[in-house]
Scaffold this motif. Structure first.
Motif: not given
Length: 437
Positions: A344-357
């Motif tokens: 469901y989530y794509q992008g660099d580490e920062g974007r992934l961690r933001f989306a996860m939340k």
């Protein structure tokens, strides 16, 4: 009001011009279910609680619960909040071969029928029969859905299994059926370029006529009288960061097509995050069953994260606490078990961690039951219950709940705060389905 009474009443009222409906809550989150039960009591409506075929099935699903386990789970929560069991309608969503779709059709359908039978035996009375997907040995036409005649015949086969299970059970309420599956993948769509296409009137009519004929060919005429709704796509959806709001102008032809079938209504999936006005217009236009899930667990996540921030603010004052470390625990568990979010989530580490939340997909909802997360959540609640929460801090993070606490209408217990926050989302749905003066 039991399911049979309610669904009959709902259809009859709609025939008389009353634009009423019901909110269908599809979730296994305990605070979401408790909030639904408490809100249903206030609204004097039955509570319709559903589970999906991937969530709960004869093998346990991703929750680890079989249908009878989910029933008992809901009943325990009802007893906890003093909600009458007879006012609960249990529903099964997308029941059929979906979890077994990679297997040959005969095997997948046999397992789908077994699942439906277990749901009916466990006392579930709103049964969504879904045979719309290609199975392992089906000949595929790229970009085309499974032939509607095949879908109808398989749907009737599932209904036959449900009826057989009911008669073998020998007591209780007969199942009420929902057919059709004009929806994208459960939980939101991550490949949308724009609003989804509204179901065409022709496809809706073909679904009804083909499925009715399949029922009649199997001697299920009486069961067909208990088909109450058809799942359609009214043009609503959400993705990671966007919500596509209902447009009644785009759905007016579909709405008019329903007038040919006065004993039916529409069921809308992915109605999460719709504004109250849009939800109300959907009910007025025939979508009498509004299914919601991620929007409610999203609200629960918001409230729990606010409690965790309150804990962080209070830690310097209460150094004897063992911090819950809720944010870190949730993130660690999600990173360790990425199967529920990685597609469901794509992008660099920062974007992934933001989306996860914070994503509207709310894939966090799959992780609350993990033991480590449960332990952190219990610690968080325990810490906040051990002190008198400062009203100023409550006003900072829960301003609306602060007013209720101040006026003696709500306790400061963390679970009550979470449920009241969820209730603000439920309020939109109950407004939409209730008679308007």
């Amino acid at each position: 009001m039991a399911g049979a009474e309610f669904f009959k009443s709902m259809i009859e009222l709609r025939k008389k011009g009353e634009k009423v409906g019901i909110c269908s809550v599809c979730s296994a989150h305990p605070q979401v279910i408790e909030a639904t039960l408490e809100f249903s009591r206030k609204a004097n409506l039955p509570a319709l609680i559903e589970s999906t075929s991937n969530q709960v099935n004869q093998f346990g699903g991703y929750t680890g619960m079989k249908p009878r386990n989910f029933r008992d789970f809901v009943y325990r929560l009802a007893q906890k909040v003093n909600f009458p069991l007879e006012n609960i309608i249990l529903g099964g969503d997308h029941l059929g071969p979906n979890p077994f779709r990679e297997r040959p059709s005969e095997e997948a359908m046999a397992l789908g029928c077994q699942m439906v039978e277990e749901y009916v035996r466990a006392g579930f009375t709103k049964i969504h029969l879904d045979a719309s997907m290609y199975l392992g040995d089906d000949q595929r036409t790229p970009g085309e859905p499974l032939d509607i005649e095949i879908v109808a015949e398989r749907t009737a086969t599932l209904a036959e299994a449900a009826e057989r299970a009911f008669w073998e059970k020998g007591s209780g309420e007969k199942p009420w059926y929902v057919i059709g599956s004009e929806v994208p993948m459960p939980g939101g769509s991550f490949e949308l370029e724009g609003p989804p296409e509204v179901t065409s009137p022709a496809h809706f009519r073909q679904t009804v006529e083909a499925t009715r004929e399949a029922f009649l060919q199997k001697g299920l005429a009486e069961a067909w009288e208990r088909v109450i709704a058809v799942v359609v796509q009214p043009g609503v959806e959400f993705d990671d960061s966007r919500v596509f709001v209902y447009s009644r102008e785009k759905a007016q032809e579909l709405s008019r097509a329903l007038t040919r079938y006065p004993d039916l209504c529409f069921e809308g999936h992915s109605t999460d995050y719709q504004p109250p006005r849009a939800l109300r217009e959907m009910v007025e236009d025939g979508v009498a069953i509004l299914k919601v899930g991620p929007a409610l667990t999203f609200s629960a996540r918001e409230a729990i994260f606010m409690l965790a921030n309150m804990e962080k603010e209070l830690l310097p004052l209460y150094r004897e606490w063992q911090p819950s470390e809720l944010f870190g625990v949730v993130e660690q568990v999600m990173l360790k078990h990425p199967k529920y979010w990685e597609k469901y989530y794509q992008g660099d580490e920062g974007r992934l961690r933001f989306a996860m939340k914070y994503s509207f997909f709310d894939r966090v909802r799959y992780y609350w039951a993990y033991p480590e997360v449960q332990e952190a959540l219990k610690r968080l609640f325990s810490n906040l219950r051990s002190v008198e929460l400062p009203l100023a801090l409550l006003s900072q993070f829960f301003p609306l709940q602060y007013r209720k606490v101040r006026d003696g209408l709500l306790s400061k217990d963390p679970e009550d705060l979470v449920k009241d926050w969820i209730g603000m989302t439920l309020e939109d749905y109950f407004y939409a389905v209730s008679p308007q003066k």
